[in-house]
Design a protein around this motif. Structure first.
Motif, PDB file in Angstrom:
ATOM      1  N   LYS A 140     -92.495 118.971   9.309  1.00 48.82           N
ATOM      2  CA  LYS A 140     -92.345 120.158  10.159  1.00 48.82           C
ATOM      3  C   LYS A 140     -91.021 120.876   9.953  1.00 48.82           C
ATOM      4  O   LYS A 140     -90.984 122.080   9.676  1.00 48.82           O
ATOM      5  CB  LYS A 140     -92.498 119.745  11.624  1.00 48.82           C
ATOM      6  CG  LYS A 140     -92.228 120.869  12.621  1.00 48.82           C
ATOM      7  CD  LYS A 140     -92.281 120.346  14.052  1.00 48.82           C
ATOM      8  CE  LYS A 140     -91.790 121.382  15.039  1.00 48.82           C
ATOM      9  NZ  LYS A 140     -91.764 120.865  16.427  1.00 48.82           N
ATOM     10  N   ARG A 141     -89.915 120.162  10.100  1.00 47.74           N
ATOM     11  CA  ARG A 141     -88.603 120.804  10.025  1.00 47.74           C
ATOM     12  C   ARG A 141     -88.358 121.399   8.644  1.00 47.74           C
ATOM     13  O   ARG A 141     -87.787 122.491   8.520  1.00 47.74           O
ATOM     14  CB  ARG A 141     -87.507 119.796  10.388  1.00 47.74           C
ATOM     15  CG  ARG A 141     -86.100 120.380  10.412  1.00 47.74           C
ATOM     16  CD  ARG A 141     -85.994 121.548  11.369  1.00 47.74           C
ATOM     17  NE  ARG A 141     -84.672 122.160  11.357  1.00 47.74           N
ATOM     18  CZ  ARG A 141     -84.438 123.433  11.623  1.00 47.74           C
ATOM     19  NH1 ARG A 141     -85.435 124.250  11.920  1.00 47.74           N
ATOM     20  NH2 ARG A 141     -83.208 123.909  11.598  1.00 47.74           N
ATOM     21  N   GLU A 144     -90.233 124.664   8.353  1.00 49.38           N
ATOM     22  CA  GLU A 144     -89.577 125.707   9.149  1.00 49.38           C
ATOM     23  C   GLU A 144     -88.356 126.262   8.424  1.00 49.38           C
ATOM     24  O   GLU A 144     -88.144 127.481   8.381  1.00 49.38           O
ATOM     25  CB  GLU A 144     -89.166 125.140  10.508  1.00 49.38           C
ATOM     26  CG  GLU A 144     -90.335 124.837  11.427  1.00 49.38           C
ATOM     27  CD  GLU A 144     -89.914 124.162  12.718  1.00 49.38           C
ATOM     28  OE1 GLU A 144     -90.740 124.088  13.647  1.00 49.38           O
ATOM     29  OE2 GLU A 144     -88.751 123.691  12.801  1.00 49.38           O
ATOM     30  N   SER A 181     -95.944 124.839  13.178  1.00 49.34           N
ATOM     31  CA  SER A 181     -95.292 125.015  14.478  1.00 49.34           C
ATOM     32  C   SER A 181     -95.226 126.501  14.794  1.00 49.34           C
ATOM     33  O   SER A 181     -95.497 127.347  13.934  1.00 49.34           O
ATOM     34  CB  SER A 181     -93.875 124.428  14.455  1.00 49.34           C
ATOM     35  OG  SER A 181     -93.040 125.193  13.589  1.00 49.34           O
ATOM     36  N   GLN A 182     -94.848 126.814  16.021  1.00 48.22           N
ATOM     37  CA  GLN A 182     -94.681 128.212  16.410  1.00 48.22           C
ATOM     38  C   GLN A 182     -93.596 128.877  15.561  1.00 48.22           C
ATOM     39  O   GLN A 182     -93.736 130.029  15.145  1.00 48.22           O
ATOM     40  CB  GLN A 182     -94.295 128.298  17.894  1.00 48.22           C
ATOM     41  CG  GLN A 182     -95.373 127.829  18.851  1.00 48.22           C
ATOM     42  CD  GLN A 182     -96.381 128.919  19.208  1.00 48.22           C
ATOM     43  OE1 GLN A 182     -96.278 130.045  18.764  1.00 48.22           O
ATOM     44  NE2 GLN A 182     -97.361 128.568  20.015  1.00 48.22           N
ATOM     45  N   SER A 185     -94.952 129.556  12.103  1.00 56.82           N
ATOM     46  CA  SER A 185     -95.931 130.652  12.159  1.00 56.82           C
ATOM     47  C   SER A 185     -95.239 131.999  12.286  1.00 56.82           C
ATOM     48  O   SER A 185     -95.610 132.971  11.621  1.00 56.82           O
ATOM     49  CB  SER A 185     -96.885 130.447  13.341  1.00 56.82           C
ATOM     50  OG  SER A 185     -97.699 129.311  13.142  1.00 56.82           O
ATOM     51  N   CYS A 225    -101.097 131.304  20.959  1.00 59.31           N
ATOM     52  CA  CYS A 225     -99.793 131.224  20.304  1.00 59.31           C
ATOM     53  C   CYS A 225     -98.877 132.269  20.937  1.00 59.31           C
ATOM     54  O   CYS A 225     -99.303 133.030  21.809  1.00 59.31           O
ATOM     55  CB  CYS A 225     -99.899 131.423  18.792  1.00 59.31           C
ATOM     56  SG  CYS A 225    -100.550 133.020  18.278  1.00 59.31           S
TER      57      CYS A 225
END
Length: 260
Positions: A140-141, A144, A181-182, A185, A225
């Protein structure tokens, strides 16, 4: 990369030891600022050391550079040499370690907003390397951070051109929407918005249709979202409604959410 001593025993290069010692000193913010202030060419020398270093010393160098850039003043950030970006991107490409890659991504996030740094990063080959990393990244990180840097690079014409020039560029950015993740996105949709605003040739618009980018943006409007993501997705879809709205490439269930 080791040197042999006179008795034939391998020894660590002095520059490698210097980078290791400097990093492990864990200098305070004041200490780092002092290092930059008293040695105007320190970053340039550090970059040169890293080019010739072992994987371990290059990793130490990446971590040290990140720390230095966090305390550098605006003029120092604006004046960064292209060679720093070349070495930074090379570390990402070589995948020396997760920590080194994360440090370089954070470094780029910190420095790209200043001066022509985003262009320097693009010219160093940053966009295709980031796309390749994104293709293989599931953490995830990491996703991002990669998308954050990629968005910064797409803030200039050179970066957008490199994104569109990569066979997987638009596809992988679109794929990460709603899957990570938001934050991811939002970054991805912002990249697509930049492309839609400044690079909307007929072939690019057709590619966005065929790759499912437009369908993904329609899906964004249907799911739960953030409002910011929905607003930017709506903006992209409205920009090119004439080219996309009645396309058979968009599934019927998604076409119903196409903004008026």
């Amino acid at each position: 990369m080791e040197e042999s001593s006179e008795d034939g025993v391998n020894s660590t290069r002095p520059t490698d030891e210097v980078l290791s010692i400097l990093y492990n000193l864990q200098l305070s913010e004041a200490g780092l600022q002092n290092l930059l202030g008293k040695n105007s060419d320190f970053v340039e020398c550090l970059t040169q050391f890293m080019q010739r270093g072992t994987y371990e010393s290059r990793a130490y160098g990446a971590l040290l550079l990140k720390s230095l850039m966090e305390v550098a003043d605006p003029m120092q950030l604006i004046g960064l040499k292209p060679q720093l970006f070349i070495e930074a991107i090379q570390i990402l490409q070589d995948q020396i370690s997760y920590q080194a890659s994360k440090a370089i991504l954070q470094l780029l996030i910190n420095v790209c907003p200043w001066g022509r740094n985003r262009v320097k990063a693009v010219e160093a080959g940053g966009v295709p390397i980031l796309i390749d990393l994104l293709l293989n990244s599931t953490e995830k990180r990491a996703c991002e951070m990669i998308l954050t840097v990629l968005e910064m690079m797409c803030g200039c014409a050179e970066g957008r051109a490199k994104l569109l020039g990569h066979a997987a560029g638009l596809a992988v950015v679109s794929k990460k929407i709603l899957r990570v993740s938001q934050v991811a996105s939002e970054r991805a949709v912002r990249i697509l918005l930049a492309v839609s605003k400044f690079c909307a040739t007929p072939s690019v618009l057709q590619e966005m249709l065929q790759l499912g980018v437009v369908s993904k943006l329609c899906l964004v409007l249907q799911v739960d979202c953030s409002s910011k993501i929905k607003e930017r997705a709506t903006e992209v879809l409205k920009l090119h409604a004439r080219a996309w709205k009645n396309s058979p490439c968009i599934p019927t269930n998604l076409l119903s959410s196409y903004p008026a």
